[in-house]
Motif scaffolding. Structure first.
Motif, PDB file in Angstrom:
ATOM      1  N   GLN A 174       0.811  -1.214   0.000  1.00 50.58           N
ATOM      2  CA  GLN A 174       0.000   0.000   0.000  1.00 50.58           C
ATOM      3  C   GLN A 174       0.847   1.268   0.000  1.00 50.58           C
ATOM      4  OE1 GLN A 174      -2.814   0.067   3.221  1.00 50.58           O
ATOM      5  NE2 GLN A 174      -3.681  -1.931   2.728  1.00 50.58           N
ATOM      6  N   GLN A 175       0.220   2.334  -0.515  1.00 54.94           N
ATOM      7  CA  GLN A 175       0.765   3.677  -0.401  1.00 54.94           C
ATOM      8  C   GLN A 175      -0.286   4.568   0.252  1.00 54.94           C
ATOM      9  OE1 GLN A 175       1.624   4.310  -4.620  1.00 54.94           O
ATOM     10  NE2 GLN A 175       3.768   4.535  -4.080  1.00 54.94           N
ATOM     11  N   LEU A 176       0.152   5.500   1.060  1.00 48.36           N
ATOM     12  CA  LEU A 176      -0.725   6.483   1.686  1.00 48.36           C
ATOM     13  C   LEU A 176      -0.506   7.808   0.985  1.00 48.36           C
ATOM     14  CD1 LEU A 176       0.097   5.561   5.382  1.00 48.36           C
ATOM     15  CD2 LEU A 176      -1.830   4.737   4.027  1.00 48.36           C
ATOM     16  N   GLY A 177      -1.594   8.524   0.715  1.00 53.09           N
ATOM     17  CA  GLY A 177      -1.423   9.762  -0.033  1.00 53.09           C
ATOM     18  C   GLY A 177      -2.503  10.789   0.216  1.00 53.09           C
ATOM     19  N   LEU A 178      -2.277  11.957  -0.355  1.00 49.59           N
ATOM     20  CA  LEU A 178      -3.237  13.046  -0.362  1.00 49.59           C
ATOM     21  C   LEU A 178      -3.554  13.413  -1.802  1.00 49.59           C
ATOM     22  CD1 LEU A 178      -1.801  15.380   2.432  1.00 49.59           C
ATOM     23  CD2 LEU A 178      -3.838  13.934   2.597  1.00 49.59           C
ATOM     24  N   ILE A 179      -4.840  13.616  -2.074  1.00 53.84           N
ATOM     25  CA  ILE A 179      -5.305  14.046  -3.395  1.00 53.84           C
ATOM     26  C   ILE A 179      -5.745  15.494  -3.297  1.00 53.84           C
ATOM     27  CG2 ILE A 179      -6.980  13.681  -5.236  1.00 53.84           C
ATOM     28  CD1 ILE A 179      -7.186  10.801  -4.428  1.00 53.84           C
ATOM     29  N   SER A 180      -5.249  16.323  -4.183  1.00 53.29           N
ATOM     30  CA  SER A 180      -5.648  17.733  -4.231  1.00 53.29           C
ATOM     31  C   SER A 180      -6.272  18.024  -5.584  1.00 53.29           C
ATOM     32  CB  SER A 180      -4.438  18.649  -4.012  1.00 53.29           C
ATOM     33  OG  SER A 180      -3.854  18.423  -2.751  1.00 53.29           O
ATOM     34  N   GLY A 181      -7.446  18.647  -5.536  1.00 52.01           N
ATOM     35  CA  GLY A 181      -8.149  18.969  -6.777  1.00 52.01           C
ATOM     36  C   GLY A 181      -9.357  19.828  -6.486  1.00 52.01           C
ATOM     37  N   LEU A 182     -10.379  19.710  -7.337  1.00 56.72           N
ATOM     38  CA  LEU A 182     -11.615  20.453  -7.151  1.00 56.72           C
ATOM     39  C   LEU A 182     -12.711  19.531  -6.649  1.00 56.72           C
ATOM     40  CD1 LEU A 182     -11.727  22.683 -10.373  1.00 56.72           C
ATOM     41  CD2 LEU A 182     -11.117  23.387  -8.059  1.00 56.72           C
ATOM     42  N   SER A 183     -13.515  20.013  -5.711  1.00 60.32           N
ATOM     43  CA  SER A 183     -14.642  19.241  -5.205  1.00 60.32           C
ATOM     44  C   SER A 183     -15.743  19.159  -6.257  1.00 60.32           C
ATOM     45  CB  SER A 183     -15.190  19.891  -3.936  1.00 60.32           C
ATOM     46  OG  SER A 183     -16.451  19.352  -3.596  1.00 60.32           O
ATOM     47  N   ASN A 184     -16.321  17.963  -6.415  1.00 60.95           N
ATOM     48  CA  ASN A 184     -17.459  17.810  -7.329  1.00 60.95           C
ATOM     49  C   ASN A 184     -18.704  18.510  -6.808  1.00 60.95           C
ATOM     50  OD1 ASN A 184     -16.059  16.212  -9.164  1.00 60.95           O
ATOM     51  ND2 ASN A 184     -16.507  14.339  -8.031  1.00 60.95           N
ATOM     52  N   TYR A 185     -18.731  18.785  -5.496  1.00 64.85           N
ATOM     53  CA  TYR A 185     -19.924  19.361  -4.890  1.00 64.85           C
ATOM     54  C   TYR A 185     -19.866  20.883  -4.849  1.00 64.85           C
ATOM     55  CZ  TYR A 185     -20.368  14.529  -3.356  1.00 64.85           C
ATOM     56  OH  TYR A 185     -20.448  13.161  -3.327  1.00 64.85           O
ATOM     57  N   THR A 186     -18.686  21.434  -4.527  1.00 61.46           N
ATOM     58  CA  THR A 186     -18.578  22.889  -4.363  1.00 61.46           C
ATOM     59  C   THR A 186     -17.786  23.559  -5.470  1.00 61.46           C
ATOM     60  OG1 THR A 186     -16.534  22.737  -3.062  1.00 61.46           O
ATOM     61  CG2 THR A 186     -18.631  22.555  -1.870  1.00 61.46           C
ATOM     62  N   MET A 187     -16.982  22.772  -6.211  1.00 58.88           N
ATOM     63  CA  MET A 187     -16.064  23.291  -7.226  1.00 58.88           C
ATOM     64  C   MET A 187     -15.016  24.217  -6.624  1.00 58.88           C
ATOM     65  SD  MET A 187     -16.855  21.548  -9.723  1.00 58.88           S
ATOM     66  CE  MET A 187     -15.665  22.252 -10.864  1.00 58.88           C
ATOM     67  N   PHE A 188     -14.728  24.029  -5.335  1.00 62.06           N
ATOM     68  CA  PHE A 188     -13.627  24.712  -4.680  1.00 62.06           C
ATOM     69  C   PHE A 188     -12.488  23.707  -4.461  1.00 62.06           C
ATOM     70  CE2 PHE A 188     -16.988  27.732  -3.369  1.00 62.06           C
ATOM     71  CZ  PHE A 188     -16.353  28.925  -3.707  1.00 62.06           C
ATOM     72  N   PRO A 189     -11.250  24.198  -4.301  1.00 60.25           N
ATOM     73  CA  PRO A 189     -10.129  23.281  -4.069  1.00 60.25           C
ATOM     74  C   PRO A 189     -10.306  22.486  -2.781  1.00 60.25           C
ATOM     75  CG  PRO A 189      -9.326  25.447  -4.736  1.00 60.25           C
ATOM     76  CD  PRO A 189     -10.798  25.593  -4.468  1.00 60.25           C
ATOM     77  N   VAL A 190      -9.964  21.201  -2.830  1.00 58.87           N
ATOM     78  CA  VAL A 190     -10.056  20.326  -1.661  1.00 58.87           C
ATOM     79  C   VAL A 190      -8.853  19.387  -1.636  1.00 58.87           C
ATOM     80  CG1 VAL A 190     -12.581  20.348  -1.516  1.00 58.87           C
ATOM     81  CG2 VAL A 190     -11.436  18.643  -2.936  1.00 58.87           C
ATOM     82  N   THR A 191      -8.613  18.802  -0.466  1.00 61.03           N
ATOM     83  CA  THR A 191      -7.596  17.771  -0.297  1.00 61.03           C
ATOM     84  C   THR A 191      -8.172  16.667   0.572  1.00 61.03           C
ATOM     85  OG1 THR A 191      -5.762  19.343  -0.472  1.00 61.03           O
ATOM     86  CG2 THR A 191      -5.293  17.243   0.577  1.00 61.03           C
TER      87      THR A 191
END
Length: 233
Positions: A174-191
């Motif tokens: 396994q690898q542990l990680g963080l995803i950064s992008g845009l929320s499908n619900y708010t269209m604001f940046p999320v992680t």
């Protein structure tokens, strides 16, 4: 070339290769002839279920419908044709459920630690990843225990995703990680957290616990004013 025009040109190419008429393809995907014609001209966008169904009909990877003519030689000459399959998991808090995705990685034959990547997001059937909630393509580099993905949403042209991962020191699969992008619900940046595994994980309770932010995570976030991963189980 715009993505809709690229997809449309590939649909026309495969339809012609199969000696299939517009009417025949329209009947198989339950659309009008006019709609299929607009798909091929790139004047309207395909929804994901239709996109996946067309790829299935032509018996090609969905990624093949996305490649422009000038990209194909580079892919064929530079990357191996068989993909390494990985399983990616995230937690959908509004729906309170685990989201499973499939990553196909194509190693470079010319450059060490480099990959071309297809990410099939929100897959309900791992044997049919093309039927997914979204398709992302891009690149991945891995050096030592660190891995980074930079991916582009093939339907929403402006959306990019960054995935930063480290090897799980306790579980080598396994690898542990963080995803950064845009929320499908708010269209604001999320992680949000992710687990990427070389084998499918079936224990949803363990996944849910590890993918949700813990009290220790929030304490560290407040103390350091940054979002990081603490657990390595």
């Amino acid at each position: 070339m715009k993505i809709d025009e690229c997809i449309g040109g590939n649909i026309r190419k495969y339809r012609t290769a199969y000696n299939m008429t517009l009417k025949e393809l329209a009947e198989r995907i339950h659309k009008s002839i006019s709609t299929v014609s607009k798909y091929e001209k790139g004047t309207i966008s395909l929804d994901m279920p239709t996109f996946a169904e067309i790829a299935r009909i032509f018996q090609v990877s969905p990624a093949m419908l996305l490649q422009s003519a000038d990209e194909l030689p580079d892919i064929n000459n530079t990357y191996v044709q068989s993909a390494e399959v990985l399983y990616m998991y995230t937690y959908d808090s509004p729906k309170k459920c685990i989201v499973q995705s499939i990553i196909g990685r194509y190693p470079s034959v010319e450059q060490n630690h480099a990959y071309k990547v297809n990410l099939f997001n929100d897959v309900h059937d791992t044997k049919n990843p093309g039927n997914c909630g979204g398709l992302y393509t891009g690149d991945c580099t891995k050096k030592g225990f660190i891995e980074t993905y930079i991916l582009h949403n093939q339907i929403a042209e402006l959306e990019y995703v960054l995935i930063s991962c480290v090897d799980n020191l306790v579980n080598p699969y396994q690898q542990l990680g963080l995803i950064s992008g845009l929320s499908n619900y708010t269209m604001f940046p999320v992680t949000f957290k992710t687990i990427i595994s070389s084998i499918e994980i079936t224990n949803k309770d363990v996944l849910e616990e590890e993918l949700q932010f813990s009290k220790d995570d929030f304490k560290a976030m407040k103390r350091n004013q940054c979002l990081t991963i603490l657990n390595s189980r």
